[in-house]
Scaffold this active site. Structure first.
Site, PDB file in Angstrom:
ATOM      1  N   ASP A   1       2.236   2.123   3.352  1.00  0.00           N
ATOM      2  CA  ASP A   1       3.169   1.150   3.942  1.00  0.00           C
ATOM      3  C   ASP A   1       4.604   1.584   3.746  1.00  0.00           C
ATOM      4  O   ASP A   1       5.438   1.459   4.634  1.00  0.00           O
ATOM      5  CB  ASP A   1       3.044  -0.235   3.279  1.00  0.00           C
TER       6      ASP A   1
ATOM      7  N   HIS B   1       0.872  -1.173   0.000  1.00  0.00           N
ATOM      8  CA  HIS B   1       0.000   0.000   0.000  1.00  0.00           C
ATOM      9  C   HIS B   1       0.916   1.232   0.000  1.00  0.00           C
ATOM     10  O   HIS B   1       2.023   1.188   0.532  1.00  0.00           O
ATOM     11  CB  HIS B   1      -0.863   0.086   1.268  1.00  0.00           C
TER      12      HIS B   1
END
Length: 440
Positions: free
Chosen positions: A106, A103
């Site tokens: 992340d 993501h």
């Protein structure tokens, strides 16, 4: 990379089924050639989920994190993010996984504004691009985190506030662009908060229309920037919301067809999400296959005694074999792969635990793949199913499938030469025993 973050752990070797080395593969030989000339690495296309493996800290609703990694020290979040990524790529290469997935939030810290968040992301993506080139590890897919920040507490594309919708659109625009820059082969939409807690404050029809508009905008932007990757929907029935609009594959197909999106999207099926929807993993795969919409797999498992998404590493060879049979019969995953969307248990705090977990998962999938290949090559199960439906291959049965008969014609047949049907055994117990001859 400036240093080793796992200095005591070598690249994981393949030592075969007789090995007792916990840091060796027993079934996954990435360089082994299969009958079609492809290596096992290319057949299974394993991917490491960045969010669990390198952002997971072992926290749960009842306590803070238990996992502390040495590369997380420091005050500058961008510097820490670069060091974390170097540790991740060392792990990817030592575990011998050809892909990774992330993501946007992340890999790069969120800033005080979207502009700052984008700058942070650009800097980390440039670092990731260098590491990909140096290691040969590729990006299976990227996505945007549209569920963690409080702004998304009532959804992103389905939020009742158009301002939030616009922010989410801007975030996905950037995530699509960096996924393309890193050579991502897919892009995933997981609607973590695209649903509702109560219908007392929800216009369900309007929210679903907004979600469809959002996805159409994503398709348009992908075309505009030349992104050729496959779009994937990841179904989940609940959690964090009470009800999510992408409940399962079947409801996802209905949504896509209702809003003329079906030609752009396939499905990223997660084992644990199938369980939460009241289905088996194989069921969700078969529903996707029937619609020509099987895309990729999030490789994990739930706990049958717990009612939430536990994201465990799957070592159930029977479950995985059945899934592999369906996947192989469908011709494989194409640009998809098996992404280990699984996390260490809260007390598993040592760096080597990260290796043990992935070794176990990769070996289980590799063994299941080999067993499934043998099942299909011998053809006993396939022949049984074909024989069970053989009456549809000829005569009036074929006419039924081709739409060339009617109630009136079929009534005439039954009143005449056909008469009363003779029940035929489904032989479930025989088939379960036959499956066990491959597993044991």
């Amino acid at each position: 990379m400036s240093k080793s973050y796992f200095p005591s752990i070598p690249a994981i070797p393949y030592e075969g089924p007789g090995s007792t080395n916990p840091l060796a593969f027993r079934h996954y030989d990435p360089d082994a050639k299969e009958v079609d000339g492809k290596t096992l690495r290319d057949q299974l296309r394993f991917s490491i989920a960045y969010w669990h493996s390198f952002r997971g800290v072992g926290s749960d609703p009842f306590g803070p994190g238990t996992i502390v990694r040495p590369w997380e020290k420091g005050k500058d979040p961008v510097t820490i993010a670069k060091r974390r990524m170097e540790a991740a790529f060392e792990f990817f290469t030592k575990i011998r996984a050809p892909f990774w997935a992330f993501h946007d939030r992340d890999i790069a810290p969120e800033g005080a504004s979207l502009a700052e968040s984008n700058r942070n992301l650009e800097e980390i993506v440039a670092h990731a691009k260098q590491l990909q080139k140096a290691t040969g590890v590729k990006l299976l897919w990227g996505t945007a985190n549209l569920f963690s920040n409080p702004r998304y507490m009532c959804g992103a594309a389905t939020n009742p506030d158009a301002h939030v919708f616009a922010y989410a659109a801007a975030q996905v625009k950037k995530a699509l662009e960096v996924t393309k820059e890193l050579g991502g082969e897919n892009y995933v939409f997981w609607g973590g908060r695209e649903g509702y807690e109560t219908l007392l404050n929800t216009d369900l029809k309007r929210e679903q229309a907004h979600l469809a508009a959002f996805l159409h905008m994503a398709v348009d932007h992908a075309k505009a920037i030349g992104f050729k990757g496959q779009f994937l929907i990841e179904p989940k029935p609940k959690e964090p919301t009470k009800h999510q609009y992408d409940f399962d594959v079947a409801s996802g197909i209905a949504f896509l067809r209702t809003h003329s999106l079906e030609k752009y999207f396939k499905f990223n099926i997660e084992t644990n999400h199938a369980t939460l929807a009241g289905h088996t993993f194989q069921h969700e795969i078969e529903v996707a296959v029937a619609a020509g919409a099987l895309g990729s797999i999030d490789a994990n498992a739930g706990d049958t005694l717990l009612g939430w998404d536990t994201d465990q590493f799957n070592t159930d060879v029977k479950e995985l074999t059945l899934a592999m049979v369906s996947i192989l019969k469908a011709g494989g995953l194409g640009s998809g792969g098996f992404n280990f969307d699984a996390k260490l248990r809260r007390p598993s705090i040592d760096p080597e635990d990260l290796f043990f977990a992935h070794i176990g998962g990769m070996d289980a999938y590799a063994l299941a793949y080999k067993v499934a290949r043998r099942i299909l090559e011998e053809g006993k199960l396939t022949k049984f199913v074909a024989d069970r439906y053989a009456t549809y291959d000829t005569a009036y049965g074929a006419s039924i499938e081709k739409g060339k008969t009617s109630f009136k014609e079929l009534e005439k047949l039954v009143l005449g030469k056909l008469g009363e049907p003779v029940p035929k055994s489904g032989k479930q117990e025989y088939l379960e025993n036959l499956l066990n001859t491959y597993l044991h």
